[in-house]
Design an enzyme around this catalytic site. Sequence first.
Site: not given
Ligand code: CA2
Length: 145
Positions: A75, A24, A78, A108
């Site tokens: 956004n 990210y 999940a 992914r």
């Molecule tokens: O790529 C994206 O913006 C997502 O929406 C981010 C989500 C994920 O579940 C989607 O599949 C794609 C995750 C949000 C943030 O998660 C974190 C996890 C660990 C550390 C920091 C953020």
Amino acid sequence: MSKTIFVLNGPNLNALGKREPGIYGGKTLADIEAECQAAGEALGFAVDFRQSNHEGVLVDWLHEAGATAAGVAFNAGAYTHTSVALHDAIRAIPVPVIEVHISNVHAREEFRHKSMIAPAVKGVICGFGPFSYILALHALKNITQ
Ligand code: CA2
């Protein structure tokens, strides 16, 4: 009077910049908000930027956007991959919603390839890092003017 755009963020996005920088990037959600505020100003939008870890709160904010905003950059985190409630909420409002992802969800895990909200949104932007949000604001400018 500027049109208002809601930029809505779902679960765990408040943890950005603290873990998983390889996926990210290193920016925090506050950094992304500052970039959205600057881009919104340049595009003539007032940006209302929010984050919640709770599905029902996101449903309520979508309904609020439908009543008060010109569009939504969303956004859903999940919940993108699981939420019929968010799909229905997007369908229930009369303003355009752009699905946004920081990462390229299609590159992914398999479970991230399916979006429950994609059939309900105007378009999807993913894989450009935090710039995905800026692209969504430009798309909203294009379709709301
Ligand atoms: O790529 C994206 O913006 C997502 O929406 C981010 C989500 C994920 O579940 C989607 O599949 C794609 C995750 C949000 C943030 O998660 C974190 C996890 C660990 C550390 C920091 C953020």
